[in-house]
Scaffold this active site. Sequence first.
Site, PDB file in Angstrom:
ATOM      1  N   HIS B  42       0.890  -1.168   0.000  1.00 11.32           N
ATOM      2  CA  HIS B  42       0.000   0.000   0.000  1.00 11.32           C
ATOM      3  C   HIS B  42       0.922   1.210   0.000  1.00 11.32           C
ATOM      4  CE1 HIS B  42       1.131  -0.504   4.179  1.00 11.32           C
ATOM      5  NE2 HIS B  42       0.908   0.787   4.321  1.00 11.32           N
ATOM      6  N   ASP B  81      10.963   7.579  -5.156  1.00  8.66           N
ATOM      7  CA  ASP B  81       9.698   8.096  -5.684  1.00  8.66           C
ATOM      8  C   ASP B  81       9.069   7.146  -6.701  1.00  8.66           C
ATOM      9  OD1 ASP B  81       7.635   9.971  -5.943  1.00  8.66           O
ATOM     10  OD2 ASP B  81       8.613  10.908  -7.667  1.00  8.66           O
ATOM     11  N   HIS B  82       7.796   6.875  -6.477  1.00 10.66           N
ATOM     12  CA  HIS B  82       7.033   5.968  -7.336  1.00 10.66           C
ATOM     13  C   HIS B  82       7.689   4.592  -7.429  1.00 10.66           C
ATOM     14  CE1 HIS B  82       4.870   9.624  -8.124  1.00 10.66           C
ATOM     15  NE2 HIS B  82       3.894   8.896  -8.632  1.00 10.66           N
ATOM     16  N   GLU B 129       4.935  10.217   7.163  1.00  7.34           N
ATOM     17  CA  GLU B 129       4.269   9.183   6.376  1.00  7.34           C
ATOM     18  C   GLU B 129       2.902   9.711   5.944  1.00  7.34           C
ATOM     19  OE1 GLU B 129       4.128   4.615   7.252  1.00  7.34           O
ATOM     20  OE2 GLU B 129       2.257   5.486   7.962  1.00  7.34           O
TER      21      GLU B 129
END
Lengths: 138, 142
Positions: B42, B81-82, B129
Site C-alpha cells: 500500500h 519516488d514511485h 508518512e
Amino acid sequence: MKKVQVALSKVFSFSAAHRLHVPEKDQAFNQQIYDKCNNLNGHGHDYYLEISIKGPVNTKTGMIIPLTDFDQAVEKVIAPLDHRHLDHEIDYFKNHRSTGEEIVKYLWQELEKYLGKKLFRLKLWETNNNYFELERID
Amino acid sequence: MKKKITISKKFEFSASHRYWIDHWSAEKNNEVFGLCTSPYGHGHNYELHVTVSGPVDPQTGMIINLSTLKAIAGKIVEQFDHKFLNLDTPYFKDRVPTTENIALVLYELLDEQLKKEAGITLEKIRLYERGDLYVDVWPEDK
C-alpha cells in the site's frame, strides 16, 4: 554509521468539555483569572495530542514500539476522556484545574504507565492558537 | 549568547511498502503489523524535511545554496519516488520499510552525501508518512 536518535510522533484527538474554576475562591476571583473559561455550564474543545516516543529501533520489527501496541495504549488513555466533561467525570480533575498544563501532565502520567521511558514528548493543542508541551529532558 | 541557525527544505515522494517478516507466522505478522501486511503493498505520499546547519557565508548570506541542497537531496529522494520500497530499492531486503527504517536510510544517505558534496552538516530530518505520523532522526550528541 553515525550514532543517531530516532523519535516517532503521532497525532490523536479527543473532544471534551471543561470549566476553569477554583472552588475555594469567590466569583470575582474566578472571573478575573479565567474570564470566559469560567462559564458556569462549561465549554468544550477538540483537543489534538501529538505523542512522541523515542528509543532504539527494534532490528526485527523496524519500529520503536509496534504501532498496533502504541495505538492500543493511547486508546486506553484517551477513550475515557472523549466526549466527557473533564471536571465532572475524570477523577484527576476533582482536585486539579483542567487547564492545558494540567491536562498534559495528566496525559503524561497515564501514558507513561504503558509507554514507560520511551515516552519522550507531548504536545497538546487546545485550540488552533494555543498548545502545551511537555518533554523529557533527563 | 550562543545561537544556532538552520535551514530546512521539504521534499515529497510517493511510494508503496509492505510490512512482513518471512520467518514469522501469518498470525504473528498480522498481530504486529496489522493492515500493513496487505500482500501487494500500500502507499503513502511521504514528505521529507531536511534540516542543515552551519555558518552563514558572509558573502552569499547562505548556509547552503538551496539549489545545491535541492540537487543533492533530490537525487537521493528520486530513488524512492514511485517505487515499491521492498522490491524496487536495495535498502529493505533485510529490514522492514517502516517509517523509522526509511528515515534511518534517508538520514544515512543524506548525511554522507551532504558532507561529501557540500561540506555541510545534516542537523535533522523529519519524515512524514502522513499528516498525523512522522519520524525524526538526529545525531546522538545533540
